[in-house]
Design an enzyme around this catalytic site. Structure first.
Site, short mmCIF file in Angstrom:
data_model
loop_
_atom_site.label_atom_id
_atom_site.label_comp_id
_atom_site.label_asym_id
_atom_site.label_seq_id
_atom_site.Cartn_x
_atom_site.Cartn_y
_atom_site.Cartn_z
N GLN A 17 0.77 -1.25 0.02
CA GLN A 17 0.01 0.07 -0.13
C GLN A 17 0.84 1.41 0.16
OE1 GLN A 17 -3.50 2.29 2.48
NE2 GLN A 17 -3.30 0.21 3.01
N ARG A 38 6.84 -9.29 -10.49
CA ARG A 38 7.50 -10.26 -10.73
C ARG A 38 6.54 -11.19 -11.64
NH1 ARG A 38 10.32 -12.95 -5.75
NH2 ARG A 38 8.92 -11.43 -4.42
N LEU A 72 8.66 -8.60 -14.96
CA LEU A 72 10.10 -8.48 -15.09
C LEU A 72 10.83 -9.40 -13.95
CD1 LEU A 72 12.09 -7.20 -17.21
CD2 LEU A 72 12.19 -5.61 -15.70
N LYS A 75 16.01 -10.34 -10.90
CA LYS A 75 16.97 -11.12 -10.12
C LYS A 75 17.64 -12.12 -11.27
CE LYS A 75 15.75 -11.50 -5.52
NZ LYS A 75 15.33 -12.29 -4.53
N ASN A 96 9.27 0.44 -2.50
CA ASN A 96 9.15 0.07 -0.86
C ASN A 96 9.39 -1.33 -0.51
OD1 ASN A 96 6.60 -0.66 -2.17
ND2 ASN A 96 5.57 -0.64 0.05
N LYS A 137 11.20 -5.10 9.07
CA LYS A 137 10.26 -5.07 8.01
C LYS A 137 8.96 -4.50 8.65
CE LYS A 137 11.71 -8.56 4.60
NZ LYS A 137 11.28 -9.79 4.14
N TYR A 139 4.87 -3.33 8.69
CA TYR A 139 3.65 -3.02 8.04
C TYR A 139 2.56 -2.00 8.71
CZ TYR A 139 3.82 -7.29 5.18
OH TYR A 139 3.93 -8.02 4.14
N GLU A 140 1.39 -1.81 8.35
CA GLU A 140 0.77 -0.45 8.91
C GLU A 140 0.70 -0.31 10.28
OE1 GLU A 140 -1.47 2.22 7.43
OE2 GLU A 140 -1.40 2.83 9.43
N ASP A 169 0.85 3.46 6.05
CA ASP A 169 0.81 3.21 4.57
C ASP A 169 0.68 4.44 3.62
OD1 ASP A 169 1.65 0.56 5.13
OD2 ASP A 169 -0.34 -0.34 4.91
N GLY A 248 -7.42 19.92 20.01
CA GLY A 248 -7.02 21.11 20.06
C GLY A 248 -7.61 22.01 21.39
N GLY A 249 -7.74 23.14 21.25
CA GLY A 249 -8.50 24.17 22.18
C GLY A 249 -9.91 23.67 22.19
N GLN A 250 -10.50 23.01 21.38
CA GLN A 250 -12.11 22.86 21.38
C GLN A 250 -12.34 21.51 21.80
OE1 GLN A 250 -12.73 25.78 20.28
NE2 GLN A 250 -10.80 26.19 18.85
N GLN A 273 -16.81 24.80 20.42
CA GLN A 273 -16.12 25.99 20.09
C GLN A 273 -16.35 27.16 20.87
OE1 GLN A 273 -16.51 27.48 16.18
NE2 GLN A 273 -14.46 27.76 15.81
N1 COA Z 1 11.88 -9.63 -9.50
C1 COA Z 1 12.50 -10.46 -8.85
N2 COA Z 1 12.60 -10.43 -7.44
C2 COA Z 1 11.59 -9.40 -6.84
C3 COA Z 1 11.01 -8.62 -7.77
C4 COA Z 1 10.82 -8.78 -9.25
N3 COA Z 1 10.17 -8.08 -10.09
N4 COA Z 1 10.30 -7.89 -6.83
C5 COA Z 1 10.73 -7.93 -5.76
N5 COA Z 1 11.63 -9.28 -5.63
C6 COA Z 1 12.19 -9.56 -4.40
C7 COA Z 1 13.03 -8.62 -3.63
O1 COA Z 1 14.28 -8.63 -4.40
C8 COA Z 1 13.12 -9.46 -2.30
O2 COA Z 1 14.03 -10.38 -2.54
P1 COA Z 1 15.22 -10.79 -1.17
O3 COA Z 1 14.59 -10.33 -0.10
O4 COA Z 1 15.74 -12.04 -1.79
O5 COA Z 1 16.43 -9.85 -1.73
C9 COA Z 1 11.98 -10.19 -2.23
O6 COA Z 1 11.33 -9.90 -3.59
C10 COA Z 1 10.96 -9.66 -1.11
O7 COA Z 1 10.94 -8.35 -0.83
P2 COA Z 1 10.58 -7.79 0.44
O8 COA Z 1 9.88 -6.44 -0.05
O9 COA Z 1 11.28 -7.86 1.50
O10 COA Z 1 9.11 -8.59 0.61
P3 COA Z 1 8.20 -9.19 1.95
O11 COA Z 1 6.90 -9.51 1.57
O12 COA Z 1 9.16 -9.95 2.68
O13 COA Z 1 8.20 -7.77 2.86
C11 COA Z 1 7.23 -5.47 3.43
C12 COA Z 1 7.06 -6.90 2.92
C13 COA Z 1 6.07 -4.88 3.02
C14 COA Z 1 7.06 -5.89 5.03
C15 COA Z 1 8.38 -5.18 3.11
O14 COA Z 1 8.49 -4.68 1.66
C16 COA Z 1 8.74 -3.80 3.79
O15 COA Z 1 9.22 -3.81 4.93
N6 COA Z 1 8.89 -2.74 3.07
C17 COA Z 1 9.24 -1.44 3.53
C18 COA Z 1 8.09 -0.82 4.41
C19 COA Z 1 6.59 -0.80 3.50
O16 COA Z 1 6.60 -0.12 2.55
N7 COA Z 1 5.71 -1.53 4.43
C20 COA Z 1 4.39 -1.20 4.28
C21 COA Z 1 4.00 -1.98 2.93
S1 COA Z 1 2.27 -1.26 2.83
#
Ligand code: COA
Length: 416
Positions: A17, A38, A72, A75, A96, A137, A139-140, A169, A248-250, A273
């Site tokens: 997100q 991916r 794409l 890797k 992200n 890592k 999340y929200e 997020d 706030g102040g209200q 207010q």
């Molecule tokens: N082709 C090949 N590999 C890809 C790819 C692609 N198109 N897109 C992603 N990948 C790989 C990454 O290189 C990574 O590989 P590695 O860990 O082996 O180096 C892998 O996918 C996973 O990436 P990651 O972002 O760590 O995913 P996750 O599912 O484990 O974690 C989050 C998810 C959101 C917790 C993490 O991305 C994070 O902390 N992000 C930053 C904070 C954030 O934005 N959080 C909120 C999300 S709403």
């Protein structure tokens, strides 16, 4: 009508997100946003919480409108080569991933800057670079806890509470969008790209600014007069949870209206207010309160503010939340009904303004989403459907100079 960001090419290497909310906003305003996903799976939200089998989930469609999708495998060497070509001709790369993922892929800031010194590289992480938690890592809800929102949200006799609003997020995505636009303006002056980094913790804390204000006030005077704990309760040395008190102040509170016994959302938010005290008394049929020393000033009212709210609730008992607001608005009293998602989805004003939009989608039929909350006099951002996985792979590769045979070869090695 041409859009302000037309001609800006963005590699959207985002998922879930925080990142997608940022790039979606830039796409609405005209940027050419190419989402790199991916092959075979794509952004995890395409599959999360699906309501229609085999069709992209709303979680994905509502955060990825107006974009293109290029599959794409970045890797694989063949995938890296395509990405490098794209980097050479793009203005911005937004990502992200978890900490270090882009570096492990071989695309560190130094490498990206070498490939395209004019490119802006924008990242969301849970914590800022160098922070003692920068390997986490996030999340929200993790961000809401780390940014001070959870400890200050909810009721004093309950646990820390998470807000439904995506403070960690989408809010972080909006901060990142501001950073990207600033860096683009900067590039016009210097000709150079730069790295833009926003952490979810910082973005949440930025929205909790008034709570840091309160921490300092508390340390100086030992109490916070606008919190329900004042003057009868106790304060510790940290900002407490204030329930539904005004920040706030209200002073304000969520008050019951007709039907609250069966409808969990039959409530309004009512604000007292200071300078509206006289109209409030008139609206409530309590003219005797206007000059009563026990009610006349905010200071005098505070010790018995909940008794005042109770009197207002008695006045609200035979009025629906909408009827109540229709009366109170005539007296210029800041208030609103507590609206449900169903009521918002069907609100004619939100439909007319383009805040709630219905978008046709190839597989889903049409779905509702939130359109641009930012309105312009010279542009009406149109929301178009999110792309299917890899829908634009051939188009993007052809624009990079790949022939049909090249594309076939890339598919053979599963690089796209
Ligand atoms: N082709 C090949 N590999 C890809 C790819 C692609 N198109 N897109 C992603 N990948 C790989 C990454 O290189 C990574 O590989 P590695 O860990 O082996 O180096 C892998 O996918 C996973 O990436 P990651 O972002 O760590 O995913 P996750 O599912 O484990 O974690 C989050 C998810 C959101 C917790 C993490 O991305 C994070 O902390 N992000 C930053 C904070 C954030 O934005 N959080 C909120 C999300 S709403």
């Amino acid at each position: 009508m041409s859009k302000p960001l037309e001609g800006i090419k963005i590699i959207d290497f985002t998922h879930v997100q925080a990142g997608p909310a940022c790039t979606q906003l830039l796409a609405w305003f005209g940027a050419d946003v190419i989402k790199v996903e991916r092959p075979g799976s794509g952004d995890v939200t395409r599959n999360q919480l699906r309501d229609i089998p085999d069709a992209d989930a709303l979680y994905f469609t509502m955060l990825n409108s107006n974009k293109k999708s290029l599959t794409l495998d970045t890797k694989k060497p063949e995938g890296k080569e395509v990405l490098e070509k794209l980097i050479r001709e793009s203005d911005v790369l937004v990502e992200n991933f978890g900490p270090g993922a882009l570096d492990r892929m071989g695309f560190s800031w130094e490498r990206l800057n070498e490939l395209n010194p004019k490119m802006i590289v924008a990242s969301v992480k849970g914590f800022s670079d160098g922070h003692h938690y920068d390997d986490l890592k996030v999340y929200e809800n993790v961000a809401q806890c780390a940014g001070g929102a959870a400890s200050t949200t909810g009721f004093w006799d309950g646990p820390p509470t998470i807000s439904a609003a995506a403070l960690g997020d989408s809010n972080t995505g909006m901060h990142l969008a501001i950073g990207i636009l600033t860096a683009l303006l900067g590039r016009d002056k210097t000709g150079k790209g730069q790295k833009v980094a926003v952490s979810m913790q910082d973005s949440v804390l930025n929205l909790c600014r008034v709570k840091l204000r309160d921490q300092q006030r508390l340390e100086r005077v030992g109490y916070l007069e606008e919190y329900p704990q004042y003057p009868h309760g106790e304060f510790s040395d940290v900002v407490p949870r204030g329930g539904n008190a005004g920040g706030g102040g209200q002073p304000g509170w969520v008050l019951k209206c007709k039907g609250w016994e069966t409808d969990p959302n039959a409530y309004i938010y009512f604000t007292i207010q200071g300078h509206a005290w006289e109209p409030i008394c008139k609206a409530l049929g309590k003219p005797e309160w206007i000059d009563d020393p026990a009610y006349k000033t905010a200071e005098a009212r505070q010790p018995h503010i909940f008794e005042i709210f109770k009197t207002i609730e008695a006045w609200l008992a035979d009025k629906t939340k909408f009827e109540a607001v229709d009366i109170l608005r005539k007296f210029d009293i800041p208030c609103a009904p507590v609206l449900t998602m169903k009521e918002l989805a069907n609100d004619p004003s939100l439909r007319a303004s383009g805040t709630i939009v219905e978008v046709p989608h190839k597989k889903r039929g049409s779905y509702l989403t939130v359109g641009s909350p930012i309105k312009f006099s010279d542009m009406k951002p149109e929301v178009t459907a999110s792309p299917l996985l890899g829908e634009h792979t051939d188009e993007v590769l052809a624009s990079l100079g790949y022939s049909q045979q090249d594309i076939f070869n890339l598919r053979e090695v599963k690089a796209v």
